[in-house]
Design a protein around this motif. Structure first.
Motif, PDB file in Angstrom:
ATOM      1  N   VAL A   1       0.835  -1.200   0.000  1.00  0.00           N
ATOM      2  CA  VAL A   1       0.000   0.000   0.000  1.00  0.00           C
ATOM      3  C   VAL A   1       0.871   1.252   0.000  1.00  0.00           C
ATOM      4  O   VAL A   1       0.631   2.201  -0.761  1.00  0.00           O
ATOM      5  CB  VAL A   1      -0.952  -0.008   1.215  1.00  0.00           C
ATOM      6  N   ALA A   2       1.884   1.250   0.844  1.00  0.00           N
ATOM      7  CA  ALA A   2       2.778   2.413   0.903  1.00  0.00           C
ATOM      8  C   ALA A   2       3.500   2.619  -0.419  1.00  0.00           C
ATOM      9  O   ALA A   2       3.681   3.754  -0.876  1.00  0.00           O
ATOM     10  CB  ALA A   2       3.783   2.234   2.039  1.00  0.00           C
ATOM     11  N   ARG A   3       3.900   1.536  -1.054  1.00  0.00           N
ATOM     12  CA  ARG A   3       4.609   1.647  -2.333  1.00  0.00           C
ATOM     13  C   ARG A   3       3.715   2.259  -3.401  1.00  0.00           C
ATOM     14  O   ARG A   3       4.154   3.116  -4.173  1.00  0.00           O
ATOM     15  CB  ARG A   3       5.096   0.272  -2.795  1.00  0.00           C
ATOM     16  N   VAL A   4       2.448   1.841  -3.449  1.00  0.00           N
ATOM     17  CA  VAL A   4       1.530   2.383  -4.448  1.00  0.00           C
ATOM     18  C   VAL A   4       1.304   3.877  -4.216  1.00  0.00           C
ATOM     19  O   VAL A   4       1.352   4.687  -5.152  1.00  0.00           O
ATOM     20  CB  VAL A   4       0.193   1.616  -4.433  1.00  0.00           C
ATOM     21  N   PHE A   5       1.078   4.269  -2.962  1.00  0.00           N
ATOM     22  CA  PHE A   5       0.878   5.689  -2.655  1.00  0.00           C
ATOM     23  C   PHE A   5       2.129   6.502  -2.993  1.00  0.00           C
ATOM     24  O   PHE A   5       2.043   7.584  -3.585  1.00  0.00           O
ATOM     25  CB  PHE A   5       0.527   5.882  -1.176  1.00  0.00           C
ATOM     26  N   LYS A   6       3.285   5.979  -2.617  1.00  0.00           N
ATOM     27  CA  LYS A   6       4.517   6.715  -2.858  1.00  0.00           C
ATOM     28  C   LYS A   6       4.775   6.879  -4.352  1.00  0.00           C
ATOM     29  O   LYS A   6       5.192   7.944  -4.817  1.00  0.00           O
ATOM     30  CB  LYS A   6       5.694   5.990  -2.196  1.00  0.00           C
ATOM     31  N   THR A   7       4.509   5.842  -5.112  1.00  0.00           N
ATOM     32  CA  THR A   7       4.767   5.890  -6.556  1.00  0.00           C
ATOM     33  C   THR A   7       3.793   6.818  -7.274  1.00  0.00           C
ATOM     34  O   THR A   7       4.198   7.651  -8.088  1.00  0.00           O
ATOM     35  CB  THR A   7       4.679   4.475  -7.156  1.00  0.00           C
ATOM     36  N   LEU A   8       2.501   6.701  -6.972  1.00  0.00           N
ATOM     37  CA  LEU A   8       1.503   7.503  -7.671  1.00  0.00           C
ATOM     38  C   LEU A   8       1.532   8.973  -7.246  1.00  0.00           C
ATOM     39  O   LEU A   8       1.278   9.862  -8.059  1.00  0.00           O
ATOM     40  CB  LEU A   8       0.107   6.924  -7.442  1.00  0.00           C
ATOM     41  N   SER A   9       1.827   9.238  -5.983  1.00  0.00           N
ATOM     42  CA  SER A   9       1.822  10.620  -5.502  1.00  0.00           C
ATOM     43  C   SER A   9       3.153  11.328  -5.695  1.00  0.00           C
ATOM     44  O   SER A   9       3.220  12.553  -5.636  1.00  0.00           O
ATOM     45  CB  SER A   9       1.456  10.651  -4.020  1.00  0.00           C
ATOM     46  N   SER A  10       4.231  10.537  -5.911  1.00  0.00           N
ATOM     47  CA  SER A  10       5.591  11.101  -6.026  1.00  0.00           C
ATOM     48  C   SER A  10       5.969  11.886  -4.776  1.00  0.00           C
ATOM     49  O   SER A  10       6.670  12.903  -4.850  1.00  0.00           O
ATOM     50  CB  SER A  10       5.707  11.989  -7.272  1.00  0.00           C
TER      51      SER A  10
END
Length: 288
Positions: free
Chosen positions: A111-120
């Motif tokens: 979950v953290a990886r998806v948020f970090k990647t999409l939000s930059s």
């Protein structure tokens, strides 16, 4: 999509759908659409139960449920392993190299990886502080509500009622209350955090973290002394220790002073979560 998200704030279960520039939360009564640009900061913190993490989203624009406003979202995530599938087109896969059509791993990491990647945006995590039982948080209460206080590298975070994020640069002083080294002293003490006035407001905002175990005094004092916060009413028996620590800190490089200032790097302060490293909560270096 994460179909069954358990949120502590606002309390309930929400299905979370994530898109390129925003995410949606679908609940039984309320639905929300939140742009990543409206999330100021992310924190990923381990709970003391050894089975969960929480992902805290600090919102620039609070969401509403009736008359209640929520400036923070607190999503409780499991540490157990799972597999998720992402609907990624070839162009999107090239654009987001950190993601894959099928991902496996601990739920909180994915979950953290998806948020970090999409939000930059960075996702900040815990740093050097450890309690007497080697935890990253200490049990306490705010206004009779029990929770946990996380002393991070440049901020305090309390979860979860109320959820508080207090950045050190905004703190005027930290006062230890009801603590004494005498044998007859109380088993607990309080920590009163006074914030700097904002916008010429003469009334100081204060937060009291009550009923902290007496054994947490020394690790908390040592940690906060390193941060060079203004500490009030520290126990006499610890003053010499604190003075020695201050002398050592004065001999070091001035990097800590710069980090607490108003320079361009002031945002890059608490430890950044990096999904590919082995021990996310033990590494204190920021991601470049």
């Amino acid at each position: 999509e994460f179909a069954d998200g358990t949120f502590l704030v606002p309390r309930g279960r929400y299905a979370v759908e994530m898109y390129a520039t925003y995410f949606r939360m679908h609940g039984n009564m309320y639905d929300y659409k939140i742009a990543y640009a409206d999330v100021d900061r992310y924190y990923l913190l381990p709970r003391n139960d050894d089975t969960h993490y929480v992902l805290i989203l600090c919102l620039d624009k609070p969401i509403r449920q009736g008359q209640q406003r929520y400036a923070y979202l607190v999503w409780q995530l499991k540490m157990s392993e799972a597999e998720i599938k992402l609907d990624l087109e070839d162009a999107a896969a090239d654009r987001y190299p950190g993601l894959a059509p099928t991902m496996t791993g601990a739920v909180y990491q994915m979950v953290a990886r998806v948020f970090k990647t999409l939000s930059s945006k960075k996702i900040y995590s815990v740093g050097k502080f450890e309690s007497v039982d080697e935890r990253k948080a200490i049990a306490c209460s705010v206004k009779a509500k029990s929770g946990h206080l996380y002393p991070l590298e440049r901020s305090f975070v309390f979860i979860h009622q109320p959820t508080l994020v207090l950045r050190f640069e905004d703190i005027a002083s930290v006062e230890f209350e009801r603590f004494s080294s005498k044998a007859s002293a109380t088993r607990n003490f309080d920590l009163r955090v006074s914030m700097r006035p904002v916008g010429g407001d003469a009334k100081l905002e204060e937060h009291v973290f009550a009923s902290i175990e007496r054994a947490e005094y020394k690790p908390l004092l040592s940690f906060l002394s390193e941060k060079k916060l203004k500490l009030i009413n520290t126990d006499d028996s610890a003053k010499d220790e604190r003075q020695n620590l201050s002398e050592v800190l004065d001999e070091r490089d001035d990097g800590d002073d710069d980090a607490l200032g108003d320079d361009d790097d002031s945002e890059e302060e608490d430890d950044d979560f990096r999904p590919n490293r082995k021990d996310d909560d033990d590494d204190d270096d920021d991601d470049d």
